[in-house]
Structure formats: C-alpha cells, structure tokens
Design a protein around this motif. Structure first.
Motif, PDB file in Angstrom:
ATOM      1  N   TYR A  67       0.851  -1.191   0.000  1.00 33.32           N
ATOM      2  CA  TYR A  67       0.000   0.000   0.000  1.00 33.32           C
ATOM      3  C   TYR A  67       0.885   1.239   0.000  1.00 33.32           C
ATOM      4  O   TYR A  67       2.054   1.206   0.365  1.00 33.32           O
ATOM      5  N   ASP A  68       0.300   2.340  -0.434  1.00 32.95           N
ATOM      6  CA  ASP A  68       1.006   3.617  -0.485  1.00 32.95           C
ATOM      7  C   ASP A  68       0.493   4.482   0.657  1.00 32.95           C
ATOM      8  O   ASP A  68      -0.661   4.922   0.641  1.00 32.95           O
ATOM      9  N   ASP A  69       1.339   4.749   1.623  1.00 34.77           N
ATOM     10  CA  ASP A  69       0.940   5.489   2.813  1.00 34.77           C
ATOM     11  C   ASP A  69       1.174   6.991   2.675  1.00 34.77           C
ATOM     12  O   ASP A  69       0.977   7.723   3.644  1.00 34.77           O
ATOM     13  N   PHE A  70       1.572   7.436   1.488  1.00 29.28           N
ATOM     14  CA  PHE A  70       2.041   8.817   1.365  1.00 29.28           C
ATOM     15  C   PHE A  70       1.299   9.635   0.311  1.00 29.28           C
ATOM     16  O   PHE A  70       0.929  10.777   0.575  1.00 29.28           O
ATOM     17  N   HIS A  71       1.104   9.086  -0.866  1.00 32.55           N
ATOM     18  CA  HIS A  71       0.500   9.842  -1.950  1.00 32.55           C
ATOM     19  C   HIS A  71      -1.021   9.703  -1.927  1.00 32.55           C
ATOM     20  O   HIS A  71      -1.564   8.754  -1.368  1.00 32.55           O
ATOM     21  N   ASN A  72      -1.679  10.659  -2.552  1.00 32.00           N
ATOM     22  CA  ASN A  72      -3.126  10.635  -2.678  1.00 32.00           C
ATOM     23  C   ASN A  72      -3.524  10.227  -4.092  1.00 32.00           C
ATOM     24  O   ASN A  72      -2.868  10.606  -5.061  1.00 32.00           O
ATOM     25  N   TYR A  73      -4.609   9.474  -4.185  1.00 33.89           N
ATOM     26  CA  TYR A  73      -5.108   9.028  -5.483  1.00 33.89           C
ATOM     27  C   TYR A  73      -6.559   9.454  -5.695  1.00 33.89           C
ATOM     28  O   TYR A  73      -7.218   9.012  -6.626  1.00 33.89           O
ATOM     29  N   SER A  74      -7.045  10.304  -4.803  1.00 27.25           N
ATOM     30  CA  SER A  74      -8.398  10.850  -4.918  1.00 27.25           C
ATOM     31  C   SER A  74      -8.429  12.169  -4.172  1.00 27.25           C
ATOM     32  O   SER A  74      -7.777  12.324  -3.135  1.00 27.25           O
ATOM     33  N   ASP A  75      -9.195  13.115  -4.687  1.00 27.08           N
ATOM     34  CA  ASP A  75      -9.302  14.399  -3.993  1.00 27.08           C
ATOM     35  C   ASP A  75     -10.225  14.320  -2.791  1.00 27.08           C
ATOM     36  O   ASP A  75     -10.457  15.313  -2.104  1.00 27.08           O
ATOM     37  N   GLU A  76     -10.760  13.114  -2.513  1.00 27.49           N
ATOM     38  CA  GLU A  76     -11.577  12.908  -1.318  1.00 27.49           C
ATOM     39  C   GLU A  76     -10.738  12.460  -0.121  1.00 27.49           C
ATOM     40  O   GLU A  76     -11.267  12.265   0.965  1.00 27.49           O
ATOM     41  N   GLU A  77      -9.432  12.273  -0.314  1.00 23.49           N
ATOM     42  CA  GLU A  77      -8.564  11.779   0.749  1.00 23.49           C
ATOM     43  C   GLU A  77      -7.991  12.928   1.577  1.00 23.49           C
ATOM     44  O   GLU A  77      -8.119  14.102   1.211  1.00 23.49           O
ATOM     45  N   ILE A  78      -7.352  12.564   2.677  1.00 22.65           N
ATOM     46  CA  ILE A  78      -6.701  13.570   3.510  1.00 22.65           C
ATOM     47  C   ILE A  78      -5.207  13.599   3.220  1.00 22.65           C
ATOM     48  O   ILE A  78      -4.661  12.694   2.599  1.00 22.65           O
ATOM     49  N   VAL A  79      -4.554  14.642   3.688  1.00 24.67           N
ATOM     50  CA  VAL A  79      -3.128  14.834   3.452  1.00 24.67           C
ATOM     51  C   VAL A  79      -2.337  14.199   4.595  1.00 24.67           C
ATOM     52  O   VAL A  79      -2.632  14.425   5.772  1.00 24.67           O
ATOM     53  N   ASN A  80      -1.352  13.411   4.258  1.00 23.53           N
ATOM     54  CA  ASN A  80      -0.440  12.847   5.244  1.00 23.53           C
ATOM     55  C   ASN A  80       0.523  13.951   5.670  1.00 23.53           C
ATOM     56  O   ASN A  80       1.443  14.313   4.938  1.00 23.53           O
ATOM     57  N   PRO A 382       1.005  20.185  18.824  1.00 26.48           N
ATOM     58  CA  PRO A 382      -0.434  20.481  18.860  1.00 26.48           C
ATOM     59  C   PRO A 382      -0.971  21.059  17.556  1.00 26.48           C
ATOM     60  O   PRO A 382      -2.130  20.817  17.206  1.00 26.48           O
ATOM     61  N   THR A 383      -0.142  21.811  16.843  1.00 25.11           N
ATOM     62  CA  THR A 383      -0.599  22.400  15.588  1.00 25.11           C
ATOM     63  C   THR A 383      -0.933  21.321  14.571  1.00 25.11           C
ATOM     64  O   THR A 383      -1.991  21.341  13.939  1.00 25.11           O
ATOM     65  N   VAL A 384      -0.025  20.354  14.422  1.00 23.42           N
ATOM     66  CA  VAL A 384      -0.261  19.281  13.452  1.00 23.42           C
ATOM     67  C   VAL A 384      -1.417  18.394  13.908  1.00 23.42           C
ATOM     68  O   VAL A 384      -2.240  17.949  13.098  1.00 23.42           O
ATOM     69  N   ILE A 385      -1.477  18.137  15.194  1.00 20.87           N
ATOM     70  CA  ILE A 385      -2.569  17.324  15.730  1.00 20.87           C
ATOM     71  C   ILE A 385      -3.916  17.955  15.405  1.00 20.87           C
ATOM     72  O   ILE A 385      -4.862  17.279  14.980  1.00 20.87           O
ATOM     73  N   SER A 386      -4.007  19.263  15.570  1.00 21.93           N
ATOM     74  CA  SER A 386      -5.274  19.949  15.292  1.00 21.93           C
ATOM     75  C   SER A 386      -5.617  19.900  13.806  1.00 21.93           C
ATOM     76  O   SER A 386      -6.794  19.780  13.435  1.00 21.93           O
ATOM     77  N   VAL A 387      -4.604  19.991  12.949  1.00 16.98           N
ATOM     78  CA  VAL A 387      -4.838  19.915  11.507  1.00 16.98           C
ATOM     79  C   VAL A 387      -5.373  18.536  11.135  1.00 16.98           C
ATOM     80  O   VAL A 387      -6.311  18.403  10.329  1.00 16.98           O
ATOM     81  N   ASP A 388      -4.810  17.506  11.728  1.00 19.73           N
ATOM     82  CA  ASP A 388      -5.263  16.156  11.396  1.00 19.73           C
ATOM     83  C   ASP A 388      -6.644  15.860  11.951  1.00 19.73           C
ATOM     84  O   ASP A 388      -7.437  15.164  11.315  1.00 19.73           O
ATOM     85  N   GLU A 389      -6.946  16.388  13.113  1.00 18.02           N
ATOM     86  CA  GLU A 389      -8.318  16.286  13.634  1.00 18.02           C
ATOM     87  C   GLU A 389      -9.288  16.958  12.659  1.00 18.02           C
ATOM     88  O   GLU A 389     -10.361  16.411  12.362  1.00 18.02           O
ATOM     89  N   MET A 390      -8.918  18.118  12.192  1.00 17.47           N
ATOM     90  CA  MET A 390      -9.761  18.875  11.267  1.00 17.47           C
ATOM     91  C   MET A 390      -9.996  18.070   9.985  1.00 17.47           C
ATOM     92  O   MET A 390     -11.125  18.028   9.466  1.00 17.47           O
ATOM     93  N   GLN A 391      -8.951  17.419   9.484  1.00 16.31           N
ATOM     94  CA  GLN A 391      -9.103  16.626   8.259  1.00 16.31           C
ATOM     95  C   GLN A 391     -10.051  15.453   8.472  1.00 16.31           C
ATOM     96  O   GLN A 391     -10.903  15.162   7.624  1.00 16.31           O
ATOM     97  N   LEU A 392      -9.910  14.775   9.606  1.00 10.92           N
ATOM     98  CA  LEU A 392     -10.811  13.661   9.884  1.00 10.92           C
ATOM     99  C   LEU A 392     -12.244  14.133  10.027  1.00 10.92           C
ATOM    100  O   LEU A 392     -13.183  13.490   9.547  1.00 10.92           O
ATOM    101  N   ARG A 393     -12.403  15.283  10.648  1.00  8.96           N
ATOM    102  CA  ARG A 393     -13.756  15.800  10.890  1.00  8.96           C
ATOM    103  C   ARG A 393     -14.379  16.378   9.610  1.00  8.96           C
ATOM    104  O   ARG A 393     -15.539  16.102   9.296  1.00  8.96           O
ATOM    105  N   ASP A 394     -13.604  17.164   8.871  1.00 11.08           N
ATOM    106  CA  ASP A 394     -14.170  17.886   7.726  1.00 11.08           C
ATOM    107  C   ASP A 394     -14.159  17.072   6.432  1.00 11.08           C
ATOM    108  O   ASP A 394     -15.062  17.227   5.603  1.00 11.08           O
ATOM    109  N   THR A 395     -13.149  16.234   6.250  1.00  4.63           N
ATOM    110  CA  THR A 395     -13.039  15.484   5.001  1.00  4.63           C
ATOM    111  C   THR A 395     -13.655  14.095   5.113  1.00  4.63           C
ATOM    112  O   THR A 395     -14.396  13.658   4.227  1.00  4.63           O
ATOM    113  N   TYR A 396     -13.358  13.388   6.213  1.00  9.55           N
ATOM    114  CA  TYR A 396     -13.897  12.045   6.390  1.00  9.55           C
ATOM    115  C   TYR A 396     -15.161  12.033   7.249  1.00  9.55           C
ATOM    116  O   TYR A 396     -15.742  10.973   7.483  1.00  9.55           O
ATOM    117  N   LEU A 397     -15.567  13.203   7.736  1.00  6.41           N
ATOM    118  CA  LEU A 397     -16.815  13.390   8.483  1.00  6.41           C
ATOM    119  C   LEU A 397     -16.864  12.577   9.779  1.00  6.41           C
ATOM    120  O   LEU A 397     -17.931  12.107  10.191  1.00  6.41           O
TER     121      LEU A 397
END
Length: 479
Positions: A67-80, A382-397
């Motif tokens: 699997y590819d843990d780094f690149h995105n293959y859909s604009d519905e995914e979140i950023v690593n 904390p800055t990165v943690i908050s960004v990743d929380e935001m991605q899970l909440r806003d992109t993956y709902l």
C-alpha cells in the motif's frame, strides 16, 4: 486531541492485490491551506533540524509495500502531514515500490539478494523478530537518537519489544491501536441493543453483554451473523489480557502461556459463539468473508459487529458509507473490545508499532530516519494534531464521538501496566501453531481449549525453543 495522527496518517492505504507496478494510478496533488502550512513549518522549525543541516534534504527514498501510505489518489482523501513536512521542509520524495501482500517477503528478499534493496518497509510487528533474524532489516540506532527529546517516550517501548542484542530494528515513532468493535448505530437501535460505546463509558461493556447480543442477533435462516472478519478471534483472545505466547522483555525470549486461565475463558467464549452459529460460515463461501468485503452486510443489518483495526472505517465518505453505514448520519461507530466479566476489570487491546524498518543495504537510510522524525513531530506538536483532527472531521466526516473514542482506545494500547504487543512476527511454523489456538473457532467443527492444548502444546514448545535458539545465536554485525 494528542496523537490522533497515529491513526490519521496511516489511513491512505491503497491496497494492491496485484504484482509490483502492474497497476497504473494517477497521483492527485493535495495540499494544506496556506495558513495551516505556515503554522506547521513554523512549529517544525522548533522541533526538527534545518534543511541545511541534513544531507538527506532533497533526496528520494523507496517505500516497499503493498500500500502507499504517502500519496493521494483521490481528492476525497486527507493529506499525510508527516509526509507533507518531509516534502515541503526538506524537498524530499517517496517512491512507491509496489508489491503483493501475500508474497511481500519473498519479493523483498529477492531485491536484497540482487543488490536492489529498497530503503524502507512498514514497521509492523510481523517483521520482528523472524525477518530480522533472516537478515532483511538492519538496526536503526545508527540513524535515530532515542535520547533526543523528539523521541522521548519511545525509547523504552522500542528497546523492550523490538530490539535484539541491545539494538532496535524498528523506528517506532508512535503506538498503533489493535482491534476494536465496529458497529452501525442504526442497526443497534433497530434491534433494541444498548450502544457499546455508552456501555463502555459506563463500565458495562463485558463479554456476557457482547455474547447475548450476538446470540440474539444471529439467525441462519435470515442470513444474519453477528460476527465476520479476518481476526475477530484473535481480538477476543487478546481482550482476555494475555496471549498464548508472551514475549519476555528481560530475556528477549518467547514463552508459552497456554495454561493461563484467562485464555481458557476467552476460548470458551469463542467456542460458544461458534456453536451458536454467530459467525459467518466461511466454509460456505470458499473460506472468505461475505462477498469478500470486510464489513459487508453491516449496512444492511446482516452483520452486527466487525472486530478489526480502526483503519477499516477510515477512508473517503463514499467508501465508508457504501459498506459500513451512512457516516453523514452518524451511523458508524466503534468501541473497545469488551472485557472479561471474571477478569481484573480492565479493558485490553493490542499495541503495535507505528514506524518503519530500514531494509538491509538500503541506499538512503538517513532520509528514512528524517521521514520518521517528521512523523514523530506530527505526533507531538499540537498544531499538526489539530490539523489532522480537522481533516478527519471535515473530510472524512468523523464525529467528535469517534475522535474521543479513538483517544480512549489509544490510551488503552499505551497503558504501560497492560500493554499487549502483537506476536505475529515469530517464525512461520510457530505462527501456524499459535493460529491453531486463536483461529480454531472459525471452522464447522470446533475444539475446546483442552483439546487444542492436547493437540498442539508440544509443537508450541518445540517451535518456541527453536526461535529462542535463533535469537541467542543472532549476531547483528554478521547481518
């Protein structure tokens, strides 16, 4: 929420069930907002080295994985965001060398033997110790200083569970949670069951409650089965608080534990679940899951629980909603594994390393260590943690309840008083015998724990002794 990133950045998994490089995919270039980017880079300037101070800057490393843990293959995914820091702060890149899961170690061994070693591989527990003993991976302490403040909290874990002869073989940047119980809240309500998450928070989520739900729900004539999945049996075994084989962190040897009464109680639970037809009959489906899809049937009310990793329900909204339930309507939820009614009152789950293995004769191990440092940074800042929380909440709902439950499960798997480390990296023969104890309940005819012990205890002891002898004879320098 601290350390949610251990989940968030391990979810962009494009499973490859084909040979290396045989599928063409288009990488989608996703990025963060300029505001978030500036905040992350500013924080990275405090915790990570300057690009001018590392020779790894501007280089490329080869990632060997199914699997590819780094690149995105859909604009519905979140950023690593760990990888994002690696590329944006240091100008580095990751090249994916794709392999097939079932033949991954054979393919990797061939690359190493032919002097074409990729740089790194997932730091899963199934790499340790046997793949280290076979010379596939090299010690990582040359490239990672576990006394550096960046790595505070990971040294003891890494050296206790993933080292041989005093040298660590996985760059552990965090702990990853083991199995959880995934369910659909709408289905639970339709059948009149209490919500497992609420039961957990009330300390009422026990084996007995779990079992009663499974028996009540299952109806062979209606094609309803409470359980399905690759590893529901190992998850429930681990929920006892122990495993058939344990790893002694003092001697770095493996020991049989099949006489532990906790295991017999877990085995009795699995036996009863099987005898009461609560488990999807794989033998009627060519030894596969329902429709060959993990979680299949849950949305339709034909599957009550799926015991597996949280990553199963972490993906694009369309992917998750198609199988597990309408995530936009809050249907998808998970809870820790239930606890033993007769146990010590604690809830248990496995703990796995989040990290990387450096392949033997890798050409750019320094850059692998730099990527791991970026991943460690995202766990702490904390800055990165908050960004990743935001991605899970806003992109993956993801709902706040899901985020809170992830934190709960994370705390369980990192509790130093009850840590349970996966033992799936032992020799193939020993793994097979262990599976006889843990997976012997997914057959049309099942055995009791006493019958399993009578059939397999001698073999278990033999292969444990064989593995321990290999550990004793291991020479890191010779590797």
């Amino acid at each position: 929420m601290k350390k949610i990133i251990a989940l968030a950045l391990a979810v962009i998994m494009i499973l490859a069930l084909v040979g290396c490089g045989s599928t063409s995919r288009e990488i989608v270039q996703l990025t963060l907002s300029s505001e978030d980017s500036e905040k992350i880079l500013a924080a990275a300037g405090i915790m990570l080295p300057d690009a001018e101070d590392t020779d790894a800057a501007g280089t490329t490393i080869q990632w060997f994985s199914w699997y590819d843990d780094f690149h995105n293959y859909s604009d519905e995914e979140i950023v690593n965001t760990g990888y994002w820091t690696f590329t944006n702060k240091y100008g580095c890149e990751v090249e994916w060398i794709e392999c097939t899961w079932s033949t991954r170690f054979d393919e990797l061994a061939n690359l190493v033997l032919s002097s074409q070693s990729p740089d790194f591989y997932p730091g899963n527990s199934n790499t340790f110790p046997i793949r280290v003993l076979k010379g596939m991976f090299q010690a990582v302490d040359t490239y990672v200083d576990y006394d550096d403040p960046l790595w505070a909290g990971m040294k003891e874990y890494t050296y206790s569970y993933y080292s041989l002869k005093g040298r660590p073989y996985i760059i552990c940047y965090d702990n990853a949670t083991g199995d959880v119980v995934i369910y659909n809240r709408r289905v639970m309500e339709e059948f009149g069951y209490d919500d497992p998450a609420e039961l957990y928070y009330n300390d009422e989520w026990t084996w007995d409650v779990f079992y009663e739900m499974c028996v009540d729900f299952s109806d062979e004539d209606e094609d309803r089965y409470a359980l399905d999945g690759w590893f529901y049996f190992t998850g429930l075994i681990y929920s006892s608080g122990t495993t058939p084989v344990i790893y002694n962190t003092e001697t770095h040897h493996y020991e049989s534990n099949i006489d532990d009464p906790r295991l017999e109680r877990a085995a009795n639970l699995l036996y009863d679940l099987s005898k009461n037809d609560c488990v999807y009959p794989w033998w009627n489906n060519n030894w596969s899951l329902r429709n060959g899809i993990e979680g299949s049937g849950m949305k339709e009310g034909l599957l009550l629980f799926y015991i597996g990793g949280i990553d199963e329900i972490t993906g694009t909204v369309s992917e998750i909603s198609a199988v597990w339930g309408d995530i936009t309507d809050g249907e998808v939820m998970f809870a820790p594994l239930p606890r033993d009614d007769d146990g010590d009152g604690k809830y248990y789950t496995e703990s796995y390393p989040s990290g990387y293995c450096i392949v033997t004769n890798a050409s750019n191990p320094e850059a692998v260590a730099l990527l791991a440092a970026c991943d460690r940074f995202k766990v702490l800042d904390p800055t990165v943690i908050s960004v990743d929380e935001m991605q899970l909440r806003d992109t993956y709902l993801w709902t706040q309840e899901m985020l809170d439950m992830y934190e709960t499960v994370y705390d369980l798997c990192t509790d130093p008083d009850s840590i349970l480390v996966g033992i799936d990296g032992v020799s193939d023969k020993l793994s097979s015998v262990i599976s006889s104890f843990t997976a012997g309940y997914h057959y049309e005819e099942v055995s009791t724990w006493a019958q399993l012990k009578e059939s397999y205890s001698d073999m278990l002891d033999y292969y444990i002794d064989e593995l321990n002898s290999q550990i004793d004879e291991f020479d890191p320098e010779a590797t």
